[in-house]
Design a protein around this motif. Sequence first.
Motif, PDB file in Angstrom:
ATOM      1  N   GLU A 191       0.775  -1.307  -0.103  1.00 28.56           N
ATOM      2  CA  GLU A 191      -0.103   0.118  -0.092  1.00 28.56           C
ATOM      3  C   GLU A 191       0.560   1.356   0.167  1.00 28.56           C
ATOM      4  N   SER A 192       1.789   1.388  -0.953  1.00 28.54           N
ATOM      5  CA  SER A 192       2.720   2.524  -1.150  1.00 28.54           C
ATOM      6  C   SER A 192       1.808   3.576  -1.673  1.00 28.54           C
ATOM      7  N   PRO A 193       2.379   4.739  -1.332  1.00 22.09           N
ATOM      8  CA  PRO A 193       1.335   6.158  -1.841  1.00 22.09           C
ATOM      9  C   PRO A 193       2.103   6.538  -3.179  1.00 22.09           C
ATOM     10  N   LEU A 194       3.055   5.658  -3.659  1.00 27.55           N
ATOM     11  CA  LEU A 194       3.755   6.119  -4.748  1.00 27.55           C
ATOM     12  C   LEU A 194       3.288   5.428  -6.018  1.00 27.55           C
ATOM     13  N   ILE A 195       3.082   5.981  -7.091  1.00 25.03           N
ATOM     14  CA  ILE A 195       2.409   5.591  -8.263  1.00 25.03           C
ATOM     15  C   ILE A 195       3.467   5.796  -9.406  1.00 25.03           C
ATOM     16  N   ARG A 196       3.743   4.894 -10.260  1.00 20.36           N
ATOM     17  CA  ARG A 196       4.436   5.115 -11.622  1.00 20.36           C
ATOM     18  C   ARG A 196       3.445   5.520 -12.723  1.00 20.36           C
ATOM     19  N   ILE A 197       3.437   6.759 -13.191  1.00 19.41           N
ATOM     20  CA  ILE A 197       2.746   7.170 -14.254  1.00 19.41           C
ATOM     21  C   ILE A 197       3.475   7.228 -15.684  1.00 19.41           C
ATOM     22  N   GLY A 198       3.246   6.205 -16.557  1.00 18.51           N
ATOM     23  CA  GLY A 198       4.108   6.291 -17.730  1.00 18.51           C
ATOM     24  C   GLY A 198       5.607   5.758 -17.471  1.00 18.51           C
ATOM     25  N   ILE A 255       7.031   9.498 -11.169  1.00 23.13           N
ATOM     26  CA  ILE A 255       6.491   8.763 -10.191  1.00 23.13           C
ATOM     27  C   ILE A 255       5.720   9.791  -9.084  1.00 23.13           C
ATOM     28  N   VAL A 256       4.888   9.526  -8.804  1.00 21.66           N
ATOM     29  CA  VAL A 256       3.966  10.510  -8.032  1.00 21.66           C
ATOM     30  C   VAL A 256       3.379   9.994  -6.847  1.00 21.66           C
ATOM     31  N   ASN A 257       3.388  10.935  -5.801  1.00 25.96           N
ATOM     32  CA  ASN A 257       2.639  10.362  -4.510  1.00 25.96           C
ATOM     33  C   ASN A 257       1.222  10.573  -4.471  1.00 25.96           C
ATOM     34  N   ARG A 258       0.421   9.669  -4.373  1.00 28.64           N
ATOM     35  CA  ARG A 258      -0.998   9.937  -4.622  1.00 28.64           C
ATOM     36  C   ARG A 258      -1.554  10.854  -3.775  1.00 28.64           C
ATOM     37  N   ILE A 259      -0.987  11.211  -2.490  1.00 31.40           N
ATOM     38  CA  ILE A 259      -1.539  11.926  -1.416  1.00 31.40           C
ATOM     39  C   ILE A 259      -1.728  13.585  -2.235  1.00 31.40           C
ATOM     40  N   TYR A 260      -0.783  13.559  -2.958  1.00 37.10           N
ATOM     41  CA  TYR A 260      -0.765  15.049  -3.517  1.00 37.10           C
ATOM     42  C   TYR A 260      -1.366  15.250  -4.726  1.00 37.10           C
ATOM     43  N   ILE A 261      -2.177  14.197  -5.196  1.00 36.39           N
ATOM     44  CA  ILE A 261      -3.056  14.298  -6.361  1.00 36.39           C
ATOM     45  C   ILE A 261      -4.137  15.289  -5.955  1.00 36.39           C
ATOM     46  N   TYR A 262      -4.439  16.402  -6.897  1.00 42.53           N
ATOM     47  CA  TYR A 262      -5.440  17.219  -6.689  1.00 42.53           C
ATOM     48  C   TYR A 262      -6.570  17.129  -7.696  1.00 42.53           C
ATOM     49  N   HIS A 263      -6.138  16.914  -9.110  1.00 39.43           N
ATOM     50  CA  HIS A 263      -6.943  17.009 -10.127  1.00 39.43           C
ATOM     51  C   HIS A 263      -6.329  16.319 -11.402  1.00 39.43           C
ATOM     52  N   ILE A 264      -7.042  15.719 -12.175  1.00 37.79           N
ATOM     53  CA  ILE A 264      -6.748  15.059 -13.282  1.00 37.79           C
ATOM     54  C   ILE A 264      -7.330  15.478 -14.805  1.00 37.79           C
ATOM     55  N   THR A 265      -6.686  16.045 -15.531  1.00 38.63           N
ATOM     56  CA  THR A 265      -7.425  16.396 -16.989  1.00 38.63           C
ATOM     57  C   THR A 265      -6.958  15.452 -17.887  1.00 38.63           C
ATOM     58  N   ARG A 266      -7.340  15.709 -19.202  1.00 35.48           N
ATOM     59  CA  ARG A 266      -6.965  14.822 -20.222  1.00 35.48           C
ATOM     60  C   ARG A 266      -5.427  14.548 -20.556  1.00 35.48           C
ATOM     61  N   ASN A 267      -4.593  15.735 -20.193  1.00 39.30           N
ATOM     62  CA  ASN A 267      -3.322  15.512 -20.409  1.00 39.30           C
ATOM     63  C   ASN A 267      -2.239  15.858 -19.351  1.00 39.30           C
ATOM     64  N   GLU A 268      -2.993  16.443 -18.230  1.00 40.74           N
ATOM     65  CA  GLU A 268      -2.144  16.888 -17.290  1.00 40.74           C
ATOM     66  C   GLU A 268      -2.682  16.458 -15.826  1.00 40.74           C
ATOM     67  N   LEU A 269      -1.627  16.275 -15.076  1.00 42.40           N
ATOM     68  CA  LEU A 269      -2.026  15.886 -13.506  1.00 42.40           C
ATOM     69  C   LEU A 269      -1.558  17.126 -12.628  1.00 42.40           C
ATOM     70  N   CYS A 270      -2.678  17.485 -11.956  1.00 37.92           N
ATOM     71  CA  CYS A 270      -2.412  18.675 -11.075  1.00 37.92           C
ATOM     72  C   CYS A 270      -2.143  18.345  -9.636  1.00 37.92           C
ATOM     73  N   LEU A 271      -1.047  18.772  -9.194  1.00 35.13           N
ATOM     74  CA  LEU A 271      -0.562  18.412  -7.766  1.00 35.13           C
ATOM     75  C   LEU A 271      -0.715  19.642  -6.890  1.00 35.13           C
ATOM     76  N   ARG A 272      -0.853  19.190  -5.661  1.00 38.06           N
ATOM     77  CA  ARG A 272      -1.016  20.311  -4.573  1.00 38.06           C
ATOM     78  C   ARG A 272      -0.349  19.868  -3.504  1.00 38.06           C
TER      79      ARG A 272
END
Length: 66
Positions: free
Chosen positions: A10-17, A21-38
Amino acid sequence: MTALQITKTESPLIRIGKSLIVNRIYIYHITRNELCLRSISGNTFKVNAPREALSQLKKLIEGETK
C-alpha cells in the motif's frame, strides 16, 4: 507493461508512464493530459503525462473512493 504501475504494497507512490513517479496523497485534479498536484503549503503544480496513463489513474482513484 501498462502505463500505470502500482505495487502490491500500500505504497502511496504510483508510476505514471515511463518517467513519472507521483505520491498519490498530493494528487489534486486530473485532466486529459495534465496531472495537477497540490503541496501541503497549498502550491499547485501541473505535470504533463500520457493520456492513457492518466485515464487509468483516474479510474483507479475513482474505484478506491467508492
